[in-house]
Design a protein around this motif. Structure first.
Motif, short mmCIF file in Angstrom:
data_model
loop_
_atom_site.label_atom_id
_atom_site.label_comp_id
_atom_site.label_asym_id
_atom_site.label_seq_id
_atom_site.Cartn_x
_atom_site.Cartn_y
_atom_site.Cartn_z
N THR A 4 0.84 -1.19 0.00
CA THR A 4 0.00 0.00 0.00
C THR A 4 0.88 1.23 0.00
O THR A 4 2.04 1.19 0.37
N GLY A 5 0.26 2.37 -0.38
CA GLY A 5 0.95 3.65 -0.27
C GLY A 5 2.15 3.76 -1.17
O GLY A 5 2.18 3.30 -2.32
N ARG A 173 -0.98 -10.28 5.48
CA ARG A 173 -1.60 -9.11 6.10
C ARG A 173 -0.88 -8.69 7.37
O ARG A 173 -0.76 -7.50 7.68
N LEU A 174 -0.42 -9.69 8.13
CA LEU A 174 0.33 -9.38 9.35
C LEU A 174 1.63 -8.65 9.02
O LEU A 174 1.97 -7.63 9.67
N MET A 175 2.35 -9.14 8.03
CA MET A 175 3.60 -8.49 7.65
C MET A 175 3.35 -7.07 7.14
O MET A 175 4.11 -6.14 7.45
N GLU A 176 2.28 -6.91 6.38
CA GLU A 176 1.95 -5.57 5.88
C GLU A 176 1.58 -4.63 7.03
O GLU A 176 1.97 -3.47 7.06
N LEU A 178 2.65 -4.91 10.14
CA LEU A 178 3.89 -4.59 10.86
C LEU A 178 4.72 -3.57 10.09
O LEU A 178 5.33 -2.67 10.69
N ARG A 179 4.74 -3.70 8.77
CA ARG A 179 5.49 -2.74 7.97
C ARG A 179 4.88 -1.33 8.08
O ARG A 179 5.59 -0.34 8.23
N GLU A 180 3.56 -1.27 8.00
CA GLU A 180 2.91 0.03 8.12
C GLU A 180 3.13 0.62 9.51
O GLU A 180 3.33 1.82 9.66
N ARG A 181 3.09 -0.26 10.53
CA ARG A 181 3.33 0.24 11.89
C ARG A 181 4.76 0.74 12.04
O ARG A 181 5.00 1.77 12.68
N ALA A 182 5.70 0.03 11.44
CA ALA A 182 7.10 0.49 11.50
C ALA A 182 7.26 1.82 10.78
O ALA A 182 7.95 2.72 11.27
N ASP A 183 6.61 1.95 9.62
CA ASP A 183 6.68 3.23 8.90
C ASP A 183 6.04 4.34 9.71
O ASP A 183 6.56 5.47 9.76
N SER A 184 4.92 4.03 10.36
CA SER A 184 4.25 5.04 11.18
C SER A 184 5.13 5.46 12.36
O SER A 184 5.26 6.64 12.68
#
Length: 440
Positions: A4-5, A173-176, A178-184
Motif C-alpha cells: 500500500t501507499g 496481512r500481518l507483515m503488511e 507490521l510494515r505500516e506500523r514500523a513506517d508510522s
C-alpha cells in the motif's frame, strides 16, 4: 505480496496487473502447466463425449490457460475450475485457484461459498465416476467404499489449498500491518525529533533573551549611576573637593557592585556548560543525547540559581538610596503589609523599579521621582513616576539608550502573568506601572 501507499507505487513495475515481473513469469508458467494438463485431459473428454479431439484439446487448453488470470480475477478462475469438473479435467487449475482465492483480500463468505461449491462439485463427480468405474469392472472395491473414496478425494483436493491460502494471506496481512506500523513509528520519531529540535531552539532563544535582560538590568543601572556620579564629580571637583571625594567613593562602590553581580552571573552560566564526551573523539554518536540532556538540565539549574540569588523587595530601599546618593530626589512609599513572595516575583518587581529609575537617570536627570509599592491580597503593584525634567545643565551625563529597557520590563511582567503599562503623563513626566500576581 500486497503493498500500500508509497511502497505499492514503488513495487508496481510489472506488466498489466502484476506488481513484479517475476510474478508475471510465475503465473504464465503455472498457466502453461495447467493448459498442458487440461489439454491432455481434453483428449479423454473428446473420446467420452464424441466431440472431435481437436475441439476437446482446444477446450482444455483454453480452460487451463485461464490460470494466468488468478491474481486479477481469482473468482473467475475458481468458477472455471468448477465448471470443467464434470469433464474430469483441471485438477491443477482447481488447487492453484482455490489457494489464490483463499490468500486474496476477498471476504470470507465469498471464499467459503466458492470452496463449498468446489467441494460439492468434486464430491459429486468423484462419486459418479467411481460408481461407473466399479460397474465397468475397472475398480474392485466394495460399494460401501464409494462414499469414503468420494469424500476423501474431494476434501483432499479442496481443504489443503484453502487452508494454505488462508495461512499465507493472514501472514501477508500481518507483515503488511507490521510494515505500516514500523513506517508510522518512523514518521512519528522523525516528527518528535523535529519538534524536539524546535523546542530546543526555542529554549535557547528564551535563555538568550533572559540572559540579555539580566545583563541589561545589572549593567545599565550600575553603570548609569556611575556615569551620573562621574558627571557630578567633574562638576564639583574644583569647587567642593570633599563632595568630589564622596562621589568618587560612590563610583567605586557602584563599580565593585556591578563587577560582583556580573561575576556571580557569569559563574552561574559557567555551571551550565556541558562536560566533554568520555573517550575524546572516539565517543559514539549515542553520547550526544545524554550530553544534550545534561546540558539542558544544567541550563535549567543555572536559570533557577539566577532566580534564587537575584535581588528581592527588601533591597528596593537600598536601590532608592543609591539613586538619592546620585542626586535624584526620590520619594518611596509602601502601602499594605509587607510579606515574602516567590523569588521570581520579587526579582521582577525589583528589576522593574531598577530599570524605571535608570530611565529617569538617562532621560530626566534631576526630576522629582515617586516610587510606590502596594501589597495587596493576591498581587503586588509598583509604580515609578517622575515629574518633568529640568533644563539640562552642564553636568548632564548624556547617557546613551538602547531602547530595550521598557521591552525587557514588559517581557518580565507578562511572563509571570502580570500587567505592565508605561507612558508619558499629562504633566510632562513619565510613568511606569506594573502589577504582579503574588504566586508566580
Amino acid at each position: 505480496m500486497t503493498t500500500t501507499g508509497d511502497s505499492h507505487s514503488a513495487a508496481v513495475n510489472g506488466p498489466w496487473w502484476w506488481e513484479r515481473r517475476r510474478s508475471a513469469v510465475l503465473d504464465v508458467g503455472l498457466a502453461l502447466a495447467s493448459a498442458a494438463e487440461c489439454g491432455a485431459e481434453g483428449i479423454t473428454f473428446a473420446g467420452d463425449t464424441g466431440v472431435p479431439t481437436g475441439v476437446g484439446v482446444a477446450f482444455g487448453v483454453l480452460a487451463g490457460a485461464s490460470l494466468v488470470l488468478r491474481r486479477r480475477w481469482p473468482i473467475a478462475v475458481v468458477l472455471i475450475s468448477i465448471a470443467i469438473t464434470p469433464a474430469q479435467m483441471g485438477i491443477f487449475l482447481t488447487v492453484v485457484g482455490l489457494y489464490t482465492l483463499a490468500a486474496s483480500e476477498l471476504p470470507r463468505r465469498i471464499i467459503g461459498s466458492l470452496a463449498g461449491m468446489s467441494l460439492v462439485g468434486t464430491l459429486i463427480v468423484t462419486l459418479v465416476r467411481t460408481r461407473q468405474d466399479m460397474e465397468s469392472g475397472e475398480l474392485g472395491f466394495a460399494e460401501g467404499f464409494i462414499p469414503f473414496i468420494a469424500i476423501t478425494t474431494s476434501i483432499g483436493l479442496t481443504a489443503p489449498p484453502i487452508l494454505l491460502g488462508l495461512y499465507v494471506g493472514a501472514r501477508r496481512r500481518l507483515m503488511e500491518s507490521l510494515r505500516e506500523r514500523a513506517d508510522s513509528l518512523e514518521r512519528e520519531l522523525q516528527l518528535l525529533a523535529e519538534r524536539a529540535e524546535e523546542r530546543a531552539e526555542w529554549a535557547r532563544n528564551e535563555e538568550r533573551t533572559r540572559i540579555a535582560r539580566e545583563m541589561h538590568d545589572v549593567v545599565a543601572h550600575r553603570v548609569s549611576l556611575m556615569v551620573v556620579h562621574a558627571a557630578a564629580l567633574q562638576a564639583v571637583a574644583r569647587k567642593d573637593p570633599e563632595k568630589a571625594v564622596k562621589n568618587a567613593a560612590l563610583v567605586g562602590d557602584m563599580g565593585r557592585q556591578a563587577l560582583t553581580e556580573l561575576r556571580e552571573m557569569l559563574g552561574v552560566l559557567r555551571t551550565g556548560e556541558s562536560r566533554p564526551a568520555v573517550g575524546g573523539r572516539h565517543g559514539s554518536e549515542s553520547d550526544v543525547v545524554p550530553l544534550a540532556a545534561v546540558g539542558f538540565a544544567a541550563a535549567a539549574a543555572a536559570s533557577r540559581a539566577v532566580d534564587e540569588d537575584g535581588p528581592c523587595l527588601e533591597e528596593i530601599e537600598e536601590l532608592v538610596g543609591q539613586s538619592r546618593a546620585a542626586g535624584m530626589a526620590v520619594d518611596l512609599s509602601v502601602e499594605g503589609e509587607s510579606r515574602a513572595y516567590a523569588a521570581d516575583v520579587e526579582q521582577t518587581a525589583y528589576r522593574v523599579v531598577q530599570e524605571a529609575l535608570t530611565n529617569v537617570h538617562k532621560h530626566a536627570a534631576g526630576a522629582k521621582t515617586y516610587v510606590r509599592l502596594a501589597h495587596r491580597g493576591a498581587e503586588i503593584a509598583m509604580q515609578v513616576e517622575n515629574e518633568p525634567p529640568p533644563e539640562a545643565g552642564p553636568g548632564d551625563a548624556r547617557l546613551p539608550s538602547g531602547g530595550n529597557g521598557l521591552v525587557g520590563m514588559k517581557e518580565r511582567v507578562t511572563a509571570l502573568g502580570g500587567v505592565f503599562v508605561s507612558g508619558p503623563t499629562d504633566a510632562g513626566g513619565f510613568r511606569v506601572s506594573a502589577v504582579l500576581p503574588a504566586a508566580a
